[in-house]
Write a protein that holds these residues in place. Structure first.
Motif, PDB file in Angstrom:
ATOM      1  N   GLU A 271       6.534  -5.104   2.867  1.00 35.19           N
ATOM      2  CA  GLU A 271       6.192  -3.847   2.939  1.00 35.19           C
ATOM      3  C   GLU A 271       7.228  -2.808   2.568  1.00 35.19           C
ATOM      4  O   GLU A 271       8.415  -3.256   2.484  1.00 35.19           O
ATOM      5  N   ASN A 272       6.717  -1.616   1.874  1.00 39.65           N
ATOM      6  CA  ASN A 272       7.890  -0.705   1.345  1.00 39.65           C
ATOM      7  C   ASN A 272       7.268   0.558   1.034  1.00 39.65           C
ATOM      8  O   ASN A 272       5.981   0.952   0.647  1.00 39.65           O
ATOM      9  N   GLN A 273       7.901   1.661   1.325  1.00 35.81           N
ATOM     10  CA  GLN A 273       7.586   2.847   1.419  1.00 35.81           C
ATOM     11  C   GLN A 273       8.104   3.585   0.159  1.00 35.81           C
ATOM     12  O   GLN A 273       9.238   3.750  -0.076  1.00 35.81           O
ATOM     13  N   LEU A 274       7.261   3.575  -1.085  1.00 35.82           N
ATOM     14  CA  LEU A 274       7.687   4.090  -2.167  1.00 35.82           C
ATOM     15  C   LEU A 274       7.520   5.437  -2.545  1.00 35.82           C
ATOM     16  O   LEU A 274       6.677   6.253  -2.129  1.00 35.82           O
ATOM     17  N   SER A 275       8.703   6.117  -2.870  1.00 37.67           N
ATOM     18  CA  SER A 275       8.880   7.538  -3.080  1.00 37.67           C
ATOM     19  C   SER A 275       7.974   8.067  -4.369  1.00 37.67           C
ATOM     20  O   SER A 275       7.887   9.194  -4.324  1.00 37.67           O
ATOM     21  N   GLU A 276       7.774   7.223  -5.166  1.00 38.45           N
ATOM     22  CA  GLU A 276       7.051   7.486  -6.202  1.00 38.45           C
ATOM     23  C   GLU A 276       6.230   6.353  -6.899  1.00 38.45           C
ATOM     24  O   GLU A 276       6.749   5.411  -6.411  1.00 38.45           O
ATOM     25  N   ALA A 277       5.333   6.731  -7.556  1.00 39.31           N
ATOM     26  CA  ALA A 277       4.592   5.472  -8.439  1.00 39.31           C
ATOM     27  C   ALA A 277       5.268   4.741  -8.890  1.00 39.31           C
ATOM     28  O   ALA A 277       6.064   5.414  -9.858  1.00 39.31           O
ATOM     29  N   GLN A 278       5.215   3.475  -9.169  1.00 41.26           N
ATOM     30  CA  GLN A 278       6.160   2.560  -9.985  1.00 41.26           C
ATOM     31  C   GLN A 278       5.489   1.375 -10.434  1.00 41.26           C
ATOM     32  O   GLN A 278       4.349   1.027  -9.665  1.00 41.26           O
ATOM     33  N   GLU A 279       5.854   0.788 -11.530  1.00 40.43           N
ATOM     34  CA  GLU A 279       5.531  -0.687 -11.876  1.00 40.43           C
ATOM     35  C   GLU A 279       6.142  -1.747 -11.178  1.00 40.43           C
ATOM     36  O   GLU A 279       7.646  -1.476 -10.994  1.00 40.43           O
ATOM     37  N   LEU A 280       5.921  -2.818 -10.700  1.00 44.25           N
ATOM     38  CA  LEU A 280       6.567  -3.747  -9.897  1.00 44.25           C
ATOM     39  C   LEU A 280       5.987  -5.121 -10.672  1.00 44.25           C
ATOM     40  O   LEU A 280       4.881  -5.351 -10.858  1.00 44.25           O
ATOM     41  N   THR A 281       7.061  -6.020 -10.711  1.00 41.31           N
ATOM     42  CA  THR A 281       6.943  -7.333 -11.003  1.00 41.31           C
ATOM     43  C   THR A 281       6.812  -8.229  -9.865  1.00 41.31           C
ATOM     44  O   THR A 281       7.663  -8.339  -8.999  1.00 41.31           O
ATOM     45  N   MET A 282       5.487  -8.923  -9.683  1.00 41.66           N
ATOM     46  CA  MET A 282       5.256  -9.917  -8.349  1.00 41.66           C
ATOM     47  C   MET A 282       5.317 -11.291  -8.934  1.00 41.66           C
ATOM     48  O   MET A 282       4.592 -11.626  -9.741  1.00 41.66           O
ATOM     49  N   GLU A 283       6.299 -12.097  -8.290  1.00 46.43           N
ATOM     50  CA  GLU A 283       6.361 -13.362  -8.762  1.00 46.43           C
ATOM     51  C   GLU A 283       5.924 -14.365  -7.428  1.00 46.43           C
ATOM     52  O   GLU A 283       6.636 -13.991  -6.350  1.00 46.43           O
ATOM     53  N   PHE A 284       4.952 -15.105  -7.572  1.00 45.65           N
ATOM     54  CA  PHE A 284       4.556 -15.874  -6.274  1.00 45.65           C
ATOM     55  C   PHE A 284       4.216 -17.182  -6.535  1.00 45.65           C
ATOM     56  O   PHE A 284       3.667 -17.562  -7.607  1.00 45.65           O
ATOM     57  N   ALA A 285       4.419 -17.985  -5.554  1.00 50.65           N
ATOM     58  CA  ALA A 285       3.835 -19.560  -5.560  1.00 50.65           C
ATOM     59  C   ALA A 285       3.054 -19.645  -4.121  1.00 50.65           C
ATOM     60  O   ALA A 285       3.869 -19.401  -2.987  1.00 50.65           O
ATOM     61  N   LEU A 286       1.789 -20.112  -4.083  1.00 50.03           N
ATOM     62  CA  LEU A 286       1.162 -20.522  -2.758  1.00 50.03           C
ATOM     63  C   LEU A 286       0.505 -21.673  -2.679  1.00 50.03           C
ATOM     64  O   LEU A 286      -0.260 -21.927  -3.760  1.00 50.03           O
ATOM     65  N   SER A 287       0.957 -22.546  -1.962  1.00 49.28           N
ATOM     66  CA  SER A 287      -0.145 -23.792  -1.851  1.00 49.28           C
ATOM     67  C   SER A 287      -0.134 -24.236  -0.381  1.00 49.28           C
ATOM     68  O   SER A 287       0.398 -23.829   0.614  1.00 49.28           O
ATOM     69  N   LEU A 288      -1.025 -25.028  -0.301  1.00 48.34           N
ATOM     70  CA  LEU A 288      -1.586 -25.491   1.101  1.00 48.34           C
ATOM     71  C   LEU A 288      -2.454 -26.745   1.121  1.00 48.34           C
ATOM     72  O   LEU A 288      -2.988 -27.069   0.141  1.00 48.34           O
ATOM     73  N   SER A 289      -2.224 -27.452   2.275  1.00 45.46           N
ATOM     74  CA  SER A 289      -3.062 -28.810   2.155  1.00 45.46           C
ATOM     75  C   SER A 289      -4.452 -28.833   3.042  1.00 45.46           C
ATOM     76  O   SER A 289      -5.106 -29.735   2.756  1.00 45.46           O
ATOM     77  N   GLY A 290      -4.728 -27.706   3.537  1.00 47.13           N
ATOM     78  CA  GLY A 290      -5.987 -27.466   4.076  1.00 47.13           C
ATOM     79  C   GLY A 290      -6.307 -26.150   4.558  1.00 47.13           C
ATOM     80  O   GLY A 290      -5.474 -25.043   4.543  1.00 47.13           O
ATOM     81  N   GLY A 291      -7.380 -25.573   4.579  1.00 40.94           N
ATOM     82  CA  GLY A 291      -7.985 -24.417   4.637  1.00 40.94           C
ATOM     83  C   GLY A 291      -7.968 -23.526   3.611  1.00 40.94           C
ATOM     84  O   GLY A 291      -8.105 -23.755   2.536  1.00 40.94           O
ATOM     85  N   GLN A 292      -8.120 -22.022   3.900  1.00 40.80           N
ATOM     86  CA  GLN A 292      -8.333 -21.211   2.948  1.00 40.80           C
ATOM     87  C   GLN A 292      -7.281 -19.898   2.933  1.00 40.80           C
ATOM     88  O   GLN A 292      -7.100 -19.521   4.195  1.00 40.80           O
ATOM     89  N   ALA A 293      -6.427 -19.651   2.102  1.00 43.76           N
ATOM     90  CA  ALA A 293      -5.870 -18.536   2.210  1.00 43.76           C
ATOM     91  C   ALA A 293      -5.457 -17.654   0.822  1.00 43.76           C
ATOM     92  O   ALA A 293      -5.994 -17.803   0.005  1.00 43.76           O
ATOM     93  N   LYS A 294      -5.067 -16.207   1.156  1.00 42.07           N
ATOM     94  CA  LYS A 294      -5.129 -15.309   0.149  1.00 42.07           C
ATOM     95  C   LYS A 294      -3.893 -14.518   0.236  1.00 42.07           C
ATOM     96  O   LYS A 294      -3.439 -14.169   1.477  1.00 42.07           O
ATOM     97  N   ILE A 295      -3.249 -13.662  -0.780  1.00 40.27           N
ATOM     98  CA  ILE A 295      -2.172 -12.774  -0.547  1.00 40.27           C
ATOM     99  C   ILE A 295      -3.181 -11.508  -0.994  1.00 40.27           C
ATOM    100  O   ILE A 295      -3.596 -11.487  -2.152  1.00 40.27           O
ATOM    101  N   VAL A 296      -3.064 -10.565  -0.273  1.00 35.69           N
ATOM    102  CA  VAL A 296      -3.702  -9.008  -0.507  1.00 35.69           C
ATOM    103  C   VAL A 296      -2.756  -8.232  -0.440  1.00 35.69           C
ATOM    104  O   VAL A 296      -1.748  -8.126  -0.043  1.00 35.69           O
ATOM    105  N   HIS A 297      -2.909  -6.900  -1.430  1.00 37.89           N
ATOM    106  CA  HIS A 297      -2.215  -5.930  -1.518  1.00 37.89           C
ATOM    107  C   HIS A 297      -2.824  -5.038  -0.672  1.00 37.89           C
ATOM    108  O   HIS A 297      -4.309  -4.581  -0.946  1.00 37.89           O
ATOM    109  N   ILE A 298      -2.513  -4.139   0.163  1.00 37.85           N
ATOM    110  CA  ILE A 298      -2.937  -3.042   0.741  1.00 37.85           C
ATOM    111  C   ILE A 298      -2.327  -1.533   0.244  1.00 37.85           C
ATOM    112  O   ILE A 298      -1.103  -1.501   0.430  1.00 37.85           O
ATOM    113  N   ASP A 299      -2.855  -0.535  -0.547  1.00 38.02           N
ATOM    114  CA  ASP A 299      -2.397   0.389  -0.915  1.00 38.02           C
ATOM    115  C   ASP A 299      -2.107   1.489   0.104  1.00 38.02           C
ATOM    116  O   ASP A 299      -2.830   1.370   1.290  1.00 38.02           O
TER     117      ASP A 299
END
Length: 151
Positions: free
Chosen positions: A70-98
């Motif tokens: 989480e981050n409090q941005l003082s102005e709108a900006q473009e960010l690069t997000m790099e991620f890797a997600l794996s699991l052996s069971g179930g269901q998962a997601k990464i969400v952005h909340i503006d």
């Protein structure tokens, strides 16, 4: 005999509670209203680190929703997000909340379709409080790496 009945009843009650204790995660998985609320999760054997704009987690079992950045941005900006997600069971997601509590799914995977290769996304982030959450149910053996950098 009375003690045996009491022990059996107590055992049954414990099994019943254990089986239902994380059902909330599956029921709330697609609920934006619940996802924007405070973190609510159950996890076991979790090791993780957060430093600046990098996070990594290894979690044996996970149910619920947890803020991973989480981050409090003082102005709108473009960010690069790099991620890797794996699991052996179930269901998962990464969400952005503006800042307006709009929930956007960044990546979603299951044991059959993991995203264990690093993925890069450029995001336009609005001014204000921005969060990323891990949301999942019946998750086993989660491996998550996340790096967020200014564009």
């Amino acid at each position: 005999m009375k003690n045996l009945v009491k022990i059996l009843l107590l055992t049954f009650l414990c099994l019943l509670l254990a089986a239902c204790s994380n059902e909330f995660a599956k029921l709330e998985y697609n609920s934006a209203e619940k996802i924007i609320q405070a973190d609510h999760f159950a996890k076991s054997f979790s090791v993780g680190s957060k430093k600046d704009n990098e996070a990594s987690f290894s979690i044996r079992k996970f149910d619920g929703r947890e803020t991973i950045w989480e981050n409090q941005l003082s102005e709108a900006q473009e960010l690069t997000m790099e991620f890797a997600l794996s699991l052996s069971g179930g269901q998962a997601k990464i969400v952005h909340i503006d800042p307006n509590d709009k929930v956007t799914t960044m990546i979603e995977c299951s044991a059959e379709a993991s995203a264990d290769e690093t993925t890069r996304i450029v995001l336009s982030m609005p001014k204000g409080q921005n969060r990323f959450k891990l949301v999942g149910y019946d998750c086993e053996d989660i491996e998550l790496r996340l790096i967020i950098r200014p564009q």
